[in-house]
Design an enzyme around this catalytic site. Structure first.
Site, PDB file in Angstrom:
ATOM      1  N   ASP A   1    -117.020  -2.548 -16.844  1.00 34.56           N
ATOM      2  CA  ASP A   1    -116.924  -4.006 -16.797  1.00 34.56           C
ATOM      3  C   ASP A   1    -117.951  -4.669 -17.703  1.00 34.56           C
ATOM      4  O   ASP A   1    -118.889  -4.030 -18.192  1.00 34.56           O
ATOM      5  CB  ASP A   1    -117.179  -4.503 -15.365  1.00 34.56           C
ATOM      6  CG  ASP A   1    -116.245  -3.905 -14.339  1.00 34.56           C
ATOM      7  OD1 ASP A   1    -115.184  -3.390 -14.734  1.00 34.56           O
ATOM      8  OD2 ASP A   1    -116.577  -3.958 -13.140  1.00 34.56           O
TER       9      ASP A   1
ATOM     10  N   TYR B   1    -121.350   7.413 -11.269  1.00 30.37           N
ATOM     11  CA  TYR B   1    -122.029   6.152 -11.571  1.00 30.37           C
ATOM     12  C   TYR B   1    -123.336   6.105 -10.785  1.00 30.37           C
ATOM     13  O   TYR B   1    -123.423   6.631  -9.664  1.00 30.37           O
ATOM     14  CB  TYR B   1    -121.182   4.953 -11.152  1.00 30.37           C
ATOM     15  CG  TYR B   1    -120.038   4.628 -12.084  1.00 30.37           C
ATOM     16  CD1 TYR B   1    -120.184   3.670 -13.092  1.00 30.37           C
ATOM     17  CD2 TYR B   1    -118.807   5.263 -11.951  1.00 30.37           C
ATOM     18  CE1 TYR B   1    -119.135   3.360 -13.940  1.00 30.37           C
ATOM     19  CE2 TYR B   1    -117.747   4.955 -12.795  1.00 30.37           C
ATOM     20  CZ  TYR B   1    -117.925   4.008 -13.790  1.00 30.37           C
ATOM     21  OH  TYR B   1    -116.882   3.707 -14.628  1.00 30.37           O
TER      22      TYR B   1
END
Length: 247
Positions: A53, A111
């Site tokens: 993002d 992540y």
């Protein structure tokens, strides 16, 4: 066609995410495609393993690109790092089998999310972590994190704009390390929906603040109701840390 695998690092602060938009200079993909086109004279498209993002960073993004002319990996890597801005680095270039696909051949992704948990701010980390002023209960966060492990329908943790029809994903691990005010949440799974990691971190922060009870999380997941998740963590604390591929 010659297929090249690129391993990339980037600081996402200045960009609207990985995926190319109309303005190629505003995305990581657009910047790299432009650089390779200048090098080769070809109109090309690179395929990324993960569509991070806006504002999200990467320590280990992987992409592949197919070009007609053969180039040495040394030539490609040297040119790209000279041409690209200093907040994007290509740390490895490999020539791979023509069938290699950076997105379809990825087996799991990791992540890491960084939280600065002190009353005072940390000036040197403010663009690279989320600042949570109130003290977080680490044990509550760990208790809450355990409920996300396994295969679940993560509709409640997907962005409303997500176009994915299948919201079932498997999380293999979700761990927390805390040291001197810095919390690192590390999650590994077979894939993640749009905004899913940031929404999970938002729930874990809410649990750490006592706003959500850890044992309520299975019901939140089962509800598929985005309103129950406790908000979404800021983009700047999130890093794509590692991607693993089929042998």
């Amino acid at each position: 066609m010659n297929n090249y695998k690129l391993t990339i690092q980037y600081d996402g602060n200045r960009y609207k995410g990985w995926q190319r938009l109309g303005d190629s200079d505003s995305t990581i993909q657009g910047k790299i495609e432009k650089a390779i086109s200048v090098l080769t004279g070809e109109a090309i498209e690179i395929i990324g393993s993960s569509r991070t993002d806006a504002g999200v960073h990467a320590l280990h993004q992987v992409a592949n690109v197919k070009i007609a002319q053969p180039l040495t990996t040394e030539r490609m890597m040297s040119f790209l790092n000279h041409y690209l801005p200093p907040d994007i680095s290509v740390i490895q270039v490999e020539q791979v089998d023509e069938r290699f696909h950076a997105r379809f051949h990825a087996t799991d992704k990791t992540y890491v999310y960084k939280i600065w948990n002190r009353e005072y701010s940390q000036p040197f980390l403010r663009k690279y972590s989320m600042h949570v002023v109130k003290p977080l209960d680490v044990l509550k966060i760990k208790e809450a994190a355990a409920h996300f492990i396994g295969e679940h329908d993560f509709t409640a943790y997907a962005n409303a704009k997500s176009k994915k029809k299948d919201s079932v994903r498997t999380i293999y691990s979700l761990d927390l390390v805390e040291q001197d005010g810095m919390l690192e949440l590390r999650v590994t799974g077979n894939g993640f929906l749009y905004n899913m990691v940031r929404k999970i971190v938002g729930t874990l922060i809410a649990a750490g603040l006592g706003e959500i009870q850890p044992d309520h999380i299975p019901a939140i997941i089962a509800s598929k109701d985005r309103a129950q998740t406790g908000g979404m963590a800021d983009a700047e604390g999130l890093y794509l840390e590692h991607i693993r591929f089929k042998e």
